[in-house]
Design a protein around this motif. Sequence first.
Motif, short mmCIF file in Angstrom:
data_model
loop_
_atom_site.label_atom_id
_atom_site.label_comp_id
_atom_site.label_asym_id
_atom_site.label_seq_id
_atom_site.Cartn_x
_atom_site.Cartn_y
_atom_site.Cartn_z
N ILE A 52 0.84 -1.21 0.00
CA ILE A 52 0.00 0.00 0.00
C ILE A 52 0.87 1.25 0.00
CG2 ILE A 52 -0.31 0.08 2.52
CD1 ILE A 52 -3.14 1.11 2.05
N ILE A 53 1.99 1.19 0.67
CA ILE A 53 2.92 2.33 0.68
C ILE A 53 3.48 2.54 -0.72
CG2 ILE A 53 5.16 3.13 1.55
CD1 ILE A 53 4.36 1.74 4.23
N GLN A 54 3.87 1.48 -1.39
CA GLN A 54 4.41 1.59 -2.75
C GLN A 54 3.35 2.12 -3.72
OE1 GLN A 54 7.72 1.11 -3.71
NE2 GLN A 54 6.93 2.18 -5.50
N LYS A 55 2.12 1.64 -3.59
CA LYS A 55 1.04 2.12 -4.47
C LYS A 55 0.76 3.60 -4.24
CE LYS A 55 -1.20 -2.27 -5.26
NZ LYS A 55 -2.37 -3.11 -5.18
N THR A 56 0.82 4.02 -2.99
CA THR A 56 0.61 5.44 -2.67
C THR A 56 1.75 6.27 -3.23
OG1 THR A 56 -0.63 4.85 -0.68
CG2 THR A 56 0.25 7.09 -0.80
N TYR A 57 2.96 5.79 -3.06
CA TYR A 57 4.14 6.47 -3.60
C TYR A 57 4.02 6.61 -5.12
CZ TYR A 57 9.04 7.37 -4.69
OH TYR A 57 10.20 7.91 -5.16
N ASP A 58 3.64 5.53 -5.78
CA ASP A 58 3.48 5.55 -7.25
C ASP A 58 2.39 6.52 -7.68
OD1 ASP A 58 5.52 3.69 -7.45
OD2 ASP A 58 4.15 1.98 -7.71
N LEU A 59 1.30 6.56 -6.93
CA LEU A 59 0.21 7.51 -7.24
C LEU A 59 0.72 8.94 -7.14
CD1 LEU A 59 -2.78 8.30 -7.74
CD2 LEU A 59 -3.10 8.16 -5.25
N ILE A 60 1.45 9.25 -6.09
CA ILE A 60 1.98 10.60 -5.91
C ILE A 60 2.93 10.95 -7.05
CG2 ILE A 60 3.52 12.00 -4.46
CD1 ILE A 60 2.26 10.51 -2.03
N LYS A 61 3.80 10.03 -7.39
CA LYS A 61 4.77 10.25 -8.46
C LYS A 61 4.07 10.50 -9.81
CE LYS A 61 7.63 6.98 -9.84
NZ LYS A 61 8.62 5.90 -9.82
N TRP A 62 2.95 9.83 -10.03
CA TRP A 62 2.21 9.98 -11.28
C TRP A 62 1.30 11.21 -11.25
CZ3 TRP A 62 -3.13 9.77 -12.05
CH2 TRP A 62 -3.54 9.70 -13.39
N TYR A 63 0.66 11.48 -10.12
CA TYR A 63 -0.40 12.48 -10.01
C TYR A 63 0.14 13.91 -9.91
CZ TYR A 63 -5.30 13.45 -8.47
OH TYR A 63 -6.61 13.85 -8.36
N ILE A 64 1.19 14.12 -9.15
CA ILE A 64 1.66 15.49 -8.90
C ILE A 64 2.12 16.21 -10.16
CG2 ILE A 64 3.44 16.84 -7.70
CD1 ILE A 64 2.76 15.21 -5.21
N PRO A 65 2.84 15.58 -11.08
CA PRO A 65 3.15 16.30 -12.33
C PRO A 65 1.90 16.72 -13.10
CG PRO A 65 4.59 14.40 -12.09
CD PRO A 65 3.54 14.29 -11.00
N ILE A 66 0.85 15.93 -13.01
CA ILE A 66 -0.41 16.30 -13.66
C ILE A 66 -1.01 17.53 -12.98
CG2 ILE A 66 -2.81 15.55 -14.07
CD1 ILE A 66 -1.62 12.66 -14.31
N ILE A 67 -1.02 17.51 -11.66
CA ILE A 67 -1.57 18.63 -10.89
C ILE A 67 -0.77 19.91 -11.16
CG2 ILE A 67 -1.89 19.53 -8.53
CD1 ILE A 67 -2.49 16.58 -7.70
N ASN A 68 0.52 19.77 -11.28
CA ASN A 68 1.37 20.94 -11.53
C ASN A 68 1.11 21.60 -12.87
OD1 ASN A 68 2.67 21.01 -9.04
ND2 ASN A 68 4.25 19.58 -9.71
#
Length: 124
Positions: free
Chosen positions: A6-22
């Motif tokens: 779950i930690i890895q999936k959350t990390y991967d989500l953040i890594k994928w999602y934040i560039p989109i948000i930016n």
Amino acid sequence: MSELSIIQKTYDLIKWYIPIINRFPQVFKFQLGDRIISRLYDFLETLLSVQYKVDKLNDLMQLNQSLVVLRYQARLLLDFEIIDLKRYDNIIIKLSDIGTELGGWIKQQTKKQKFYSNSHETLR
């Protein structure tokens, strides 16, 4: 269930999602975008700390509430037409995967808590 997953999936989500948000339009980036980013980082930080706690259930329940907020925030992005349906679906799938693991962890901790409370009652 592995807490590390779950930690890895959350990390991967953040890594994928934040560039989109930016890349959001400025008005959304500094309002809704910042709130999503903060919630994602808080979510990861809480996951990292809760794995070392003995009493995890309250923190896991708060994480579950944060997940609900993240789902609604993603829905707002779609409704405001900041992201397209394909991105929205991808976000929801990733959040659902995290939610499934979180739900399993909550279930495990609930059983554990009931077991220990029943054991203490038996000893009295």
